[in-house]
Design a protein around this motif. Sequence first.
Motif, short mmCIF file in Angstrom:
data_model
loop_
_atom_site.label_atom_id
_atom_site.label_comp_id
_atom_site.label_asym_id
_atom_site.label_seq_id
_atom_site.Cartn_x
_atom_site.Cartn_y
_atom_site.Cartn_z
N ARG A 162 0.82 -1.21 0.00
CA ARG A 162 0.00 0.00 0.00
C ARG A 162 0.85 1.27 0.00
NH1 ARG A 162 -3.09 -0.12 5.04
NH2 ARG A 162 -1.35 1.08 5.53
N SER A 163 2.12 1.16 0.41
CA SER A 163 3.01 2.32 0.49
C SER A 163 3.32 2.88 -0.89
CB SER A 163 4.33 1.90 1.16
OG SER A 163 5.30 2.92 1.02
N THR A 164 3.53 4.20 -0.93
CA THR A 164 3.96 4.81 -2.19
C THR A 164 5.38 4.38 -2.54
OG1 THR A 164 4.68 6.76 -0.97
CG2 THR A 164 2.48 6.85 -1.94
N GLU A 165 6.10 3.81 -1.57
CA GLU A 165 7.46 3.34 -1.83
C GLU A 165 7.51 1.89 -2.34
OE1 GLU A 165 9.50 4.22 1.82
OE2 GLU A 165 8.89 6.33 1.66
N ALA A 166 6.36 1.21 -2.38
CA ALA A 166 6.34 -0.14 -2.93
C ALA A 166 6.54 -0.05 -4.45
CB ALA A 166 5.00 -0.81 -2.62
N ASP A 167 7.12 -1.11 -5.05
CA ASP A 167 7.31 -1.12 -6.50
C ASP A 167 5.97 -1.11 -7.23
OD1 ASP A 167 10.16 -1.23 -6.29
OD2 ASP A 167 10.00 -3.37 -5.84
N VAL A 168 5.02 -1.86 -6.70
CA VAL A 168 3.65 -1.83 -7.22
C VAL A 168 2.73 -1.49 -6.07
CG1 VAL A 168 1.80 -3.17 -8.30
CG2 VAL A 168 4.16 -3.52 -9.04
N ARG A 169 2.05 -0.36 -6.19
CA ARG A 169 1.17 0.11 -5.12
C ARG A 169 -0.22 -0.50 -5.29
NH1 ARG A 169 -2.15 4.52 -3.64
NH2 ARG A 169 -1.91 4.90 -1.41
N ILE A 170 -0.75 -1.06 -4.20
CA ILE A 170 -2.08 -1.65 -4.20
C ILE A 170 -2.93 -0.86 -3.21
CG2 ILE A 170 -3.44 -3.73 -3.79
CD1 ILE A 170 -0.87 -5.33 -4.46
N ASP A 171 -3.91 -0.14 -3.73
CA ASP A 171 -4.76 0.71 -2.90
C ASP A 171 -5.91 -0.14 -2.34
OD1 ASP A 171 -5.85 2.87 -1.64
OD2 ASP A 171 -6.72 3.75 -3.45
N ASP A 172 -5.61 -0.82 -1.23
CA ASP A 172 -6.56 -1.75 -0.62
C ASP A 172 -6.29 -1.71 0.88
OD1 ASP A 172 -7.63 -4.13 0.56
OD2 ASP A 172 -7.40 -5.24 -1.30
N PRO A 173 -7.30 -1.37 1.71
CA PRO A 173 -7.06 -1.27 3.16
C PRO A 173 -6.59 -2.58 3.80
CG PRO A 173 -9.40 -1.05 2.65
CD PRO A 173 -8.67 -1.06 1.34
N GLY A 174 -6.81 -3.72 3.15
CA GLY A 174 -6.37 -5.00 3.68
C GLY A 174 -4.94 -5.35 3.32
N VAL A 175 -4.26 -4.44 2.61
CA VAL A 175 -2.89 -4.67 2.18
C VAL A 175 -1.95 -3.86 3.06
CG1 VAL A 175 -1.27 -4.34 0.25
CG2 VAL A 175 -3.57 -5.20 -0.19
N SER A 176 -0.88 -4.49 3.55
CA SER A 176 0.12 -3.79 4.36
C SER A 176 0.97 -2.88 3.49
CB SER A 176 1.01 -4.82 5.08
OG SER A 176 0.25 -5.58 5.99
N ARG A 177 1.70 -1.96 4.14
CA ARG A 177 2.53 -1.01 3.39
C ARG A 177 3.56 -1.73 2.53
NH1 ARG A 177 1.70 1.71 8.21
NH2 ARG A 177 3.60 0.89 9.13
N ARG A 178 4.24 -2.71 3.11
CA ARG A 178 5.15 -3.60 2.35
C ARG A 178 4.62 -5.01 2.58
NH1 ARG A 178 10.28 -2.56 0.76
NH2 ARG A 178 10.98 -4.49 1.71
N HIS A 179 3.73 -5.45 1.73
CA HIS A 179 2.96 -6.67 1.98
C HIS A 179 3.74 -7.94 1.60
CE1 HIS A 179 -1.15 -8.24 2.86
NE2 HIS A 179 -0.63 -9.29 2.24
N CYS A 180 4.21 -7.98 0.36
CA CYS A 180 4.90 -9.19 -0.11
C CYS A 180 5.88 -8.82 -1.21
CB CYS A 180 3.90 -10.24 -0.59
SG CYS A 180 2.83 -9.68 -1.93
N GLU A 181 6.71 -9.80 -1.56
CA GLU A 181 7.77 -9.57 -2.54
C GLU A 181 7.81 -10.76 -3.49
OE1 GLU A 181 12.03 -7.99 -1.67
OE2 GLU A 181 12.02 -10.14 -1.22
N ILE A 182 7.82 -10.45 -4.79
CA ILE A 182 8.01 -11.49 -5.81
C ILE A 182 9.49 -11.50 -6.16
CG2 ILE A 182 7.53 -12.16 -8.19
CD1 ILE A 182 4.71 -11.00 -7.80
N ARG A 183 10.07 -12.70 -6.14
CA ARG A 183 11.49 -12.85 -6.48
C ARG A 183 11.60 -13.65 -7.77
NH1 ARG A 183 14.06 -14.14 -0.52
NH2 ARG A 183 13.22 -12.27 0.44
N VAL A 184 12.28 -13.04 -8.73
CA VAL A 184 12.49 -13.68 -10.02
C VAL A 184 13.58 -14.72 -9.86
CG1 VAL A 184 13.33 -13.28 -12.37
CG2 VAL A 184 11.75 -11.66 -11.31
N GLY A 185 13.38 -15.86 -10.45
CA GLY A 185 14.38 -16.93 -10.39
C GLY A 185 13.80 -18.14 -11.08
N THR A 186 14.51 -19.25 -10.92
CA THR A 186 14.00 -20.50 -11.48
C THR A 186 13.81 -21.46 -10.33
OG1 THR A 186 15.31 -20.04 -13.43
CG2 THR A 186 14.39 -22.25 -13.25
#
Length: 113
Positions: free
Chosen positions: A44-68
């Motif tokens: 939800r934070s403006t500092e997140a790479d992808v901002r999700i405007d949802d009150p149920g989402v934390s400021r830094r909710h989760c992280e997707i890691r690219v890899g195999t």
Amino acid sequence: PGRPAPRAGGSGSAAGVPGAQTRRWIEINGTRHQISRPTLVLGRSTEADVRIDDPGVSRRHCEIRVGTPATIQDLGSTNGIVVDGQHTTRATLRDGSRIVVGSTTIVYRQAEG
């Protein structure tokens, strides 16, 4: 002569082929967000790479890691993450994986080329 013949077979996919690129993106409410870095923070934070405007989402909710394979990691959010119907803190992502954060559904996509 003296050299073994190349072996036939293999998966036929572009994996392991030099120069083959896997494109990765997420779709949120019909909007596509390209994943162009090793990690992508969603929140939800403006500092997140992808901002999700949802009150149920934390400021830094989760992280997707690219890899195999690509993975998703909960970052200590209040409400957690659900991946393909399973409440979890970490999961492997595949093309079409459905991630739920708060009341928002995210679809992870990947394609060769």
